[in-house]
Design a protein around this motif. Structure first.
Motif, PDB file in Angstrom:
ATOM      1  N   MET A   1      18.181  -5.285 -81.910  1.00 20.87           N
ATOM      2  CA  MET A   1      18.757  -5.406 -82.842  1.00 20.87           C
ATOM      3  C   MET A   1      18.474  -5.378 -84.604  1.00 20.87           C
ATOM      4  SD  MET A   1      21.266  -6.592 -81.463  1.00 20.87           S
ATOM      5  CE  MET A   1      22.145  -7.446 -83.111  1.00 20.87           C
ATOM      6  N   GLY A   2      16.915  -6.124 -83.964  1.00 22.42           N
ATOM      7  CA  GLY A   2      15.945  -5.818 -85.372  1.00 22.42           C
ATOM      8  C   GLY A   2      16.181  -4.554 -85.907  1.00 22.42           C
ATOM      9  N   ASN A   3      15.844  -3.095 -84.886  1.00 25.09           N
ATOM     10  CA  ASN A   3      15.595  -1.601 -84.937  1.00 25.09           C
ATOM     11  C   ASN A   3      16.901  -1.049 -85.493  1.00 25.09           C
ATOM     12  OD1 ASN A   3      13.561  -0.417 -84.765  1.00 25.09           O
ATOM     13  ND2 ASN A   3      12.782  -2.560 -82.979  1.00 25.09           N
ATOM     14  N   GLU A   4      17.772  -1.736 -84.614  1.00 24.36           N
ATOM     15  CA  GLU A   4      19.313  -1.023 -85.026  1.00 24.36           C
ATOM     16  C   GLU A   4      19.859  -1.587 -86.424  1.00 24.36           C
ATOM     17  OE1 GLU A   4      23.507  -0.622 -82.895  1.00 24.36           O
ATOM     18  OE2 GLU A   4      21.479  -2.088 -82.164  1.00 24.36           O
ATOM     19  N   GLY A   5      19.681  -2.664 -87.171  1.00 23.65           N
ATOM     20  CA  GLY A   5      19.645  -3.701 -88.224  1.00 23.65           C
ATOM     21  C   GLY A   5      19.402  -2.792 -89.114  1.00 23.65           C
ATOM     22  N   MET A   6      17.546  -2.539 -89.012  1.00 17.79           N
ATOM     23  CA  MET A   6      17.311  -2.341 -89.910  1.00 17.79           C
ATOM     24  C   MET A   6      17.079  -0.096 -90.207  1.00 17.79           C
ATOM     25  SD  MET A   6      16.243  -4.723 -91.403  1.00 17.79           S
ATOM     26  CE  MET A   6      14.762  -4.592 -93.148  1.00 17.79           C
ATOM     27  N   PHE A   7      17.533   0.157 -89.082  1.00 18.20           N
ATOM     28  CA  PHE A   7      17.131   1.135 -89.193  1.00 18.20           C
ATOM     29  C   PHE A   7      17.388   2.905 -89.869  1.00 18.20           C
ATOM     30  CE2 PHE A   7      18.199   5.811 -87.973  1.00 18.20           C
ATOM     31  CZ  PHE A   7      17.834   6.580 -86.839  1.00 18.20           C
ATOM     32  N   THR A   8      18.099   2.157 -91.277  1.00 20.81           N
ATOM     33  CA  THR A   8      18.090   2.860 -92.337  1.00 20.81           C
ATOM     34  C   THR A   8      16.296   2.481 -92.817  1.00 20.81           C
ATOM     35  OG1 THR A   8      19.827   3.164 -92.873  1.00 20.81           O
ATOM     36  CG2 THR A   8      18.434   3.782 -94.157  1.00 20.81           C
ATOM     37  N   VAL A   9      16.161   1.471 -93.079  1.00 18.20           N
ATOM     38  CA  VAL A   9      15.020   1.165 -93.893  1.00 18.20           C
ATOM     39  C   VAL A   9      14.057   1.376 -92.761  1.00 18.20           C
ATOM     40  CG1 VAL A   9      13.395  -0.412 -94.395  1.00 18.20           C
ATOM     41  CG2 VAL A   9      15.274  -0.854 -94.485  1.00 18.20           C
ATOM     42  N   HIS A  10      13.878   1.594 -91.013  1.00 17.25           N
ATOM     43  CA  HIS A  10      12.477   1.880 -90.800  1.00 17.25           C
ATOM     44  C   HIS A  10      12.666   3.724 -90.731  1.00 17.25           C
ATOM     45  CE1 HIS A  10      12.663  -1.178 -87.846  1.00 17.25           C
ATOM     46  NE2 HIS A  10      12.807  -2.333 -89.046  1.00 17.25           N
ATOM     47  N   GLU A  11      13.545   4.172 -91.578  1.00 15.88           N
ATOM     48  CA  GLU A  11      13.310   5.869 -91.212  1.00 15.88           C
ATOM     49  C   GLU A  11      12.406   6.170 -92.600  1.00 15.88           C
ATOM     50  OE1 GLU A  11      15.181   8.880 -88.906  1.00 15.88           O
ATOM     51  OE2 GLU A  11      14.006   7.271 -87.951  1.00 15.88           O
ATOM     52  N   ALA A  12      13.371   6.019 -93.709  1.00 17.86           N
ATOM     53  CA  ALA A  12      13.161   6.092 -94.839  1.00 17.86           C
ATOM     54  C   ALA A  12      11.380   5.331 -94.837  1.00 17.86           C
ATOM     55  CB  ALA A  12      13.045   4.809 -96.099  1.00 17.86           C
ATOM     56  N   ILE A  13      10.683   5.009 -94.330  1.00 18.83           N
ATOM     57  CA  ILE A  13       9.668   4.334 -94.283  1.00 18.83           C
ATOM     58  C   ILE A  13       8.234   5.318 -93.241  1.00 18.83           C
ATOM     59  CG2 ILE A  13       7.300   2.760 -93.329  1.00 18.83           C
ATOM     60  CD1 ILE A  13       9.318   0.131 -94.087  1.00 18.83           C
TER      61      ILE A  13
ATOM     62  N   THR B   1      16.776   3.719-100.336  1.00 18.51           N
ATOM     63  CA  THR B   1      16.412   3.709 -98.891  1.00 18.51           C
ATOM     64  C   THR B   1      17.311   4.379 -98.219  1.00 18.51           C
ATOM     65  OG1 THR B   1      16.036   1.024 -99.399  1.00 18.51           O
ATOM     66  CG2 THR B   1      16.562   1.792 -97.404  1.00 18.51           C
ATOM     67  N   ARG B   2      18.251   4.664 -98.352  1.00 22.15           N
ATOM     68  CA  ARG B   2      19.051   5.943 -98.102  1.00 22.15           C
ATOM     69  C   ARG B   2      18.663   7.336 -99.094  1.00 22.15           C
ATOM     70  NH1 ARG B   2      23.682   2.710-100.486  1.00 22.15           N
ATOM     71  NH2 ARG B   2      23.276   4.027-101.844  1.00 22.15           N
ATOM     72  N   LEU B   3      18.451   7.703 -99.473  1.00 22.49           N
ATOM     73  CA  LEU B   3      17.778   8.800-100.337  1.00 22.49           C
ATOM     74  C   LEU B   3      16.083   8.245 -99.197  1.00 22.49           C
ATOM     75  CD1 LEU B   3      18.442   8.915-103.635  1.00 22.49           C
ATOM     76  CD2 LEU B   3      19.416  10.664-102.423  1.00 22.49           C
ATOM     77  N   PHE B   4      15.393   8.180 -98.637  1.00 19.94           N
ATOM     78  CA  PHE B   4      13.723   8.451 -98.886  1.00 19.94           C
ATOM     79  C   PHE B   4      14.295   8.647 -97.138  1.00 19.94           C
ATOM     80  CE2 PHE B   4      11.600   5.579-101.592  1.00 19.94           C
ATOM     81  CZ  PHE B   4      11.816   6.388-102.389  1.00 19.94           C
ATOM     82  N   ALA B   5      15.316   7.930 -96.479  1.00 21.27           N
ATOM     83  CA  ALA B   5      15.615   7.978 -94.762  1.00 21.27           C
ATOM     84  C   ALA B   5      16.342   9.604 -94.445  1.00 21.27           C
ATOM     85  CB  ALA B   5      16.718   7.193 -94.769  1.00 21.27           C
TER      86      ALA B   5
ATOM     87  N   LYS C   1       9.682   8.233 -92.584  1.00 21.55           N
ATOM     88  CA  LYS C   1       9.729   9.509 -93.639  1.00 21.55           C
ATOM     89  C   LYS C   1       8.691   9.273 -94.895  1.00 21.55           C
ATOM     90  CE  LYS C   1      13.985  11.344 -91.969  1.00 21.55           C
ATOM     91  NZ  LYS C   1      15.525  12.007 -91.948  1.00 21.55           N
ATOM     92  N   ALA C   2       8.271   8.768 -95.060  1.00 23.88           N
ATOM     93  CA  ALA C   2       7.452   8.694 -96.239  1.00 23.88           C
ATOM     94  C   ALA C   2       6.124   8.516 -95.939  1.00 23.88           C
ATOM     95  CB  ALA C   2       7.846   6.644 -97.348  1.00 23.88           C
ATOM     96  N   LEU C   3       5.284   8.288 -94.514  1.00 21.88           N
ATOM     97  CA  LEU C   3       4.533   8.388 -94.214  1.00 21.88           C
ATOM     98  C   LEU C   3       3.796  10.073 -94.550  1.00 21.88           C
ATOM     99  CD1 LEU C   3       4.666   6.357 -90.570  1.00 21.88           C
ATOM    100  CD2 LEU C   3       3.790   5.553 -92.844  1.00 21.88           C
ATOM    101  N   PRO C   4       4.074  10.681 -93.909  1.00 26.17           N
ATOM    102  CA  PRO C   4       3.389  11.724 -94.458  1.00 26.17           C
ATOM    103  C   PRO C   4       2.925  12.356 -95.469  1.00 26.17           C
ATOM    104  CG  PRO C   4       5.449  12.350 -93.027  1.00 26.17           C
ATOM    105  CD  PRO C   4       5.214  11.017 -93.392  1.00 26.17           C
TER     106      PRO C   4
ATOM    107  N   GLY D   1      -0.553   6.467 -96.981  1.00 24.71           N
ATOM    108  CA  GLY D   1       0.652   6.151 -95.949  1.00 24.71           C
ATOM    109  C   GLY D   1       0.481   5.420 -94.667  1.00 24.71           C
ATOM    110  N   GLU D   2      -1.099   5.698 -93.734  1.00 20.29           N
ATOM    111  CA  GLU D   2      -1.478   4.644 -93.164  1.00 20.29           C
ATOM    112  C   GLU D   2      -1.744   2.294 -93.491  1.00 20.29           C
ATOM    113  OE1 GLU D   2      -6.298   3.697 -90.457  1.00 20.29           O
ATOM    114  OE2 GLU D   2      -5.716   5.110 -92.032  1.00 20.29           O
ATOM    115  N   ALA D   3      -1.683   2.309 -94.919  1.00 23.73           N
ATOM    116  CA  ALA D   3      -2.097   1.278 -94.973  1.00 23.73           C
ATOM    117  C   ALA D   3      -0.275   0.986 -95.671  1.00 23.73           C
ATOM    118  CB  ALA D   3      -3.030   1.364 -96.341  1.00 23.73           C
ATOM    119  N   LEU D   4       0.169   1.745 -95.745  1.00 24.62           N
ATOM    120  CA  LEU D   4       1.627   1.120 -95.997  1.00 24.62           C
ATOM    121  C   LEU D   4       1.731   1.531 -94.129  1.00 24.62           C
ATOM    122  CD1 LEU D   4       4.420   1.618 -97.862  1.00 24.62           C
ATOM    123  CD2 LEU D   4       4.795   3.251 -96.663  1.00 24.62           C
ATOM    124  N   TRP D   5       2.489   1.847 -93.872  1.00 23.41           N
ATOM    125  CA  TRP D   5       2.667   1.837 -92.159  1.00 23.41           C
ATOM    126  C   TRP D   5       1.744   0.189 -91.437  1.00 23.41           C
ATOM    127  CZ3 TRP D   5       6.627   2.890 -89.183  1.00 23.41           C
ATOM    128  CH2 TRP D   5       6.411   3.079 -88.208  1.00 23.41           C
ATOM    129  N   GLU D   6       0.945  -0.412 -91.867  1.00 21.78           N
ATOM    130  CA  GLU D   6       0.352  -0.652 -91.332  1.00 21.78           C
ATOM    131  C   GLU D   6       0.706  -2.471 -91.782  1.00 21.78           C
ATOM    132  OE1 GLU D   6      -2.378  -4.313 -90.140  1.00 21.78           O
ATOM    133  OE2 GLU D   6      -2.189  -2.239 -89.323  1.00 21.78           O
TER     134      GLU D   6
END
Length: 204
Positions: free
Chosen positions: A105-117, A28-32, A119-122, A127-132
Protein backbone atom coordinates in the motif's frame (compact mmCIF):
# COMPACT_ATOMS: atom_id res chain seq x y z
CA UNK A 1 5.79 54.73 19.25
CA UNK A 2 4.54 51.15 19.08
CA UNK A 3 5.79 49.18 16.08
CA UNK A 4 3.11 48.40 13.54
CA UNK A 5 2.52 44.70 13.08
CA UNK A 6 2.73 43.53 9.49
CA UNK A 7 -0.65 42.32 8.31
CA UNK A 8 -0.63 38.86 6.74
CA UNK A 9 -3.64 38.03 4.60
CA UNK A 10 -4.96 34.49 5.27
CA UNK A 11 -6.22 34.39 1.69
CA UNK A 12 -2.79 35.31 0.36
CA UNK A 13 -1.13 32.69 2.57
CA UNK A 14 -3.58 30.06 1.34
CA UNK A 15 -2.92 30.99 -2.29
CA UNK A 16 0.85 30.81 -1.72
CA UNK A 17 0.50 27.37 -0.11
CA UNK A 18 -1.61 26.15 -3.03
CA UNK A 19 0.95 27.44 -5.51
CA UNK A 20 3.76 25.67 -3.66
CA UNK A 21 1.77 22.42 -3.57
CA UNK A 22 1.08 22.67 -7.30
CA UNK A 23 4.76 23.27 -8.02
CA UNK A 24 5.84 20.26 -5.94
CA UNK A 25 3.22 18.01 -7.53
CA UNK A 26 4.20 19.14 -11.02
CA UNK A 27 7.89 18.61 -10.30
CA UNK A 28 7.19 15.14 -8.92
CA UNK A 29 5.33 14.12 -12.07
CA UNK A 30 8.06 15.47 -14.34
CA UNK A 31 10.90 13.92 -12.34
CA UNK A 32 9.07 10.57 -12.42
CA UNK A 33 8.39 10.74 -16.16
CA UNK A 34 11.61 12.27 -17.52
CA UNK A 35 14.18 11.96 -14.76
CA UNK A 36 15.56 14.72 -12.55
CA UNK A 37 18.45 15.56 -14.87
CA UNK A 38 16.20 16.22 -17.86
CA UNK A 39 13.81 18.59 -16.12
CA UNK A 40 14.40 22.34 -15.82
CA UNK A 41 12.82 24.97 -13.63
CA UNK A 42 11.14 26.31 -16.77
CA UNK A 43 9.60 22.87 -17.35
CA UNK A 44 8.26 22.78 -13.79
CA UNK A 45 6.88 26.30 -14.15
CA UNK A 46 5.08 25.43 -17.39
CA UNK A 47 3.62 22.26 -15.88
CA UNK A 48 2.44 24.14 -12.79
CA UNK A 49 1.09 27.08 -14.79
CA UNK A 50 3.29 29.67 -13.08
CA UNK A 51 6.42 31.65 -13.94
CA UNK A 52 9.95 30.43 -13.32
CA UNK A 53 10.34 33.34 -10.90
CA UNK A 54 7.35 32.05 -8.94
CA UNK A 55 8.91 28.58 -8.73
CA UNK A 56 12.13 29.99 -7.25
CA UNK A 57 10.23 32.26 -4.87
CA UNK A 58 7.87 29.55 -3.66
CA UNK A 59 9.94 26.35 -3.70
CA UNK A 60 13.57 27.29 -4.40
CA UNK A 61 15.98 25.60 -6.76
CA UNK A 62 15.50 22.24 -8.44
CA UNK A 63 17.58 20.64 -5.69
CA UNK A 64 15.45 22.31 -3.02
CA UNK A 65 12.32 20.97 -4.70
CA UNK A 66 13.65 17.42 -4.78
CA UNK A 67 14.66 17.65 -1.12
CA UNK A 68 11.14 18.77 -0.22
CA UNK A 69 9.65 15.91 -2.23
CA UNK A 70 11.80 13.43 -0.29
CA UNK A 71 11.04 14.96 3.10
CA UNK A 72 7.31 15.11 2.38
CA UNK A 73 7.33 11.49 1.24
CA UNK A 74 8.98 10.40 4.49
CA UNK A 75 6.49 12.39 6.61
CA UNK A 76 3.41 11.12 4.79
CA UNK A 77 4.42 7.53 4.02
CA UNK A 78 2.16 6.03 6.69
CA UNK A 79 4.83 3.51 7.66
CA UNK A 80 4.18 3.99 11.39
CA UNK A 81 0.55 2.90 11.07
CA UNK A 82 1.57 -0.05 8.88
CA UNK A 83 4.19 -1.11 11.42
CA UNK A 84 1.70 -0.99 14.26
CA UNK A 85 -0.38 -3.52 12.33
CA UNK A 86 2.69 -5.71 11.71
CA UNK A 87 3.85 -5.67 15.33
CA UNK A 88 0.35 -6.40 16.62
CA UNK A 89 0.35 -9.81 14.92
CA UNK A 90 1.34 -12.77 17.07
CA UNK A 91 2.30 -15.46 14.55
CA UNK A 92 4.92 -15.30 11.77
CA UNK A 93 2.56 -15.88 8.85
CA UNK A 94 0.26 -13.06 9.96
CA UNK A 95 3.28 -10.79 10.45
CA UNK A 96 4.46 -11.43 6.90
CA UNK A 97 0.97 -10.96 5.48
CA UNK A 98 0.63 -7.62 7.25
CA UNK A 99 4.11 -6.63 6.10
CA UNK A 100 3.45 -7.58 2.48
CA UNK A 101 0.17 -5.66 2.41
CA UNK A 102 1.46 -2.64 4.32
CA UNK A 103 4.53 -2.18 2.13
CA UNK A 104 2.43 -2.77 -0.98
CA UNK A 105 0.00 0.00 0.00
CA UNK A 106 2.85 2.38 0.78
CA UNK A 107 4.68 1.72 -2.48
CA UNK A 108 1.51 1.83 -4.55
CA UNK A 109 0.29 5.04 -2.96
CA UNK A 110 3.66 6.75 -3.30
CA UNK A 111 4.59 5.24 -6.66
CA UNK A 112 5.09 8.53 -8.53
CA UNK A 113 7.17 9.97 -5.70
CA UNK A 114 9.32 6.84 -5.53
CA UNK A 115 9.87 6.97 -9.29
CA UNK A 116 10.87 10.64 -9.04
CA UNK A 117 13.46 9.80 -6.37
CA UNK A 118 14.71 6.66 -8.14
CA UNK A 119 15.25 8.47 -11.44
CA UNK A 120 17.02 11.34 -9.68
CA UNK A 121 19.77 9.18 -8.20
CA UNK A 122 22.06 8.87 -11.28
CA UNK A 123 22.23 12.62 -11.92
CA UNK A 124 21.84 14.05 -8.42
CA UNK A 125 24.96 15.68 -6.96
CA UNK A 126 24.68 13.52 -3.83
CA UNK A 127 22.46 10.61 -4.79
CA UNK A 128 23.76 8.30 -2.05
CA UNK A 129 22.79 10.71 0.73
CA UNK A 130 19.45 11.37 -0.95
CA UNK A 131 18.65 7.65 -1.07
CA UNK A 132 19.74 7.18 2.55
CA UNK A 133 17.43 9.98 3.69
CA UNK A 134 14.54 8.66 1.64
CA UNK A 135 14.81 5.07 2.91
CA UNK A 136 16.25 5.25 6.46
CA UNK A 137 12.89 4.95 8.23
CA UNK A 138 11.76 2.24 5.80
CA UNK A 139 14.84 0.11 6.52
CA UNK A 140 14.46 0.66 10.26
CA UNK A 141 10.85 -0.52 10.06
CA UNK A 142 11.85 -3.74 8.28
CA UNK A 143 14.57 -4.35 10.87
CA UNK A 144 11.90 -3.99 13.56
CA UNK A 145 9.72 -6.49 11.67
CA UNK A 146 12.65 -8.94 11.51
CA UNK A 147 13.21 -8.59 15.25
CA UNK A 148 9.51 -9.23 15.87
CA UNK A 149 9.61 -12.39 13.76
CA UNK A 150 12.58 -13.67 15.76
CA UNK A 151 10.81 -13.06 19.06
CA UNK A 152 7.81 -15.13 17.90
CA UNK A 153 9.38 -18.12 16.13
CA UNK A 154 12.95 -17.53 14.93
CA UNK A 155 13.59 -18.41 11.27
CA UNK A 156 16.63 -20.58 10.52
CA UNK A 157 18.72 -17.56 9.47
CA UNK A 158 20.14 -14.90 11.82
CA UNK A 159 18.02 -11.83 12.57
CA UNK A 160 20.29 -9.52 10.55
CA UNK A 161 19.91 -11.79 7.52
CA UNK A 162 16.14 -11.85 7.99
CA UNK A 163 16.14 -8.05 7.92
CA UNK A 164 18.19 -8.12 4.71
CA UNK A 165 15.74 -10.54 3.11
CA UNK A 166 12.73 -8.43 4.13
CA UNK A 167 14.41 -5.43 2.48
CA UNK A 168 15.11 -7.51 -0.64
CA UNK A 169 11.47 -8.59 -0.93
CA UNK A 170 9.48 -5.74 0.58
CA UNK A 171 11.79 -2.75 0.11
CA UNK A 172 11.19 -0.35 -2.79
CA UNK A 173 13.51 -2.32 -5.08
CA UNK A 174 11.46 -5.50 -4.91
CA UNK A 175 8.20 -3.75 -5.66
CA UNK A 176 9.72 -1.64 -8.44
CA UNK A 177 11.30 -4.65 -10.15
CA UNK A 178 8.00 -6.49 -10.40
CA UNK A 179 5.58 -3.61 -11.00
CA UNK A 180 7.52 -0.89 -12.85
CA UNK A 181 10.09 -2.96 -14.73
CA UNK A 182 8.04 -6.08 -15.45
CA UNK A 183 4.49 -4.70 -15.50
CA UNK A 184 3.02 -6.97 -12.81
CA UNK A 185 -0.25 -5.92 -11.20
CA UNK A 186 0.12 -4.93 -7.55
CA UNK A 187 -2.06 -7.84 -6.38
CA UNK A 188 0.12 -10.38 -8.16
CA UNK A 189 3.31 -8.79 -6.85
CA UNK A 190 1.99 -8.82 -3.29
CA UNK A 191 0.96 -12.48 -3.52
CA UNK A 192 4.30 -13.53 -5.02
CA UNK A 193 6.45 -11.65 -2.52
CA UNK A 194 4.40 -12.98 0.38
CA UNK A 195 4.63 -16.56 -0.94
CA UNK A 196 8.41 -16.22 -1.37
CA UNK A 197 8.85 -14.83 2.14
CA UNK A 198 6.69 -17.55 3.70
CA UNK A 199 8.49 -20.33 1.86
CA UNK A 200 11.94 -18.99 2.75
CA UNK A 201 11.40 -17.98 6.36
CA UNK A 202 9.11 -20.79 7.44
CA UNK A 203 10.48 -22.24 10.66
CA UNK A 204 11.63 -25.84 10.12
Amino acid sequence: MPTKRKYVSPRREQAAAQTRTQILQSATRLFAERGYGRVTIADIAAEAGVSSKAVFASAGSKGDILNEIVDTAVRTSGYEQAMRAVLAERDPESVLRALAHGTRMGNEGMFTVHEAIHKALPSHEDGEALWERATADYRAALRAAAHHLHTLAPPACPEEETADLLWFWFGPGGWRTLVAENGWPWDRAEAFLLHTALATLRTP
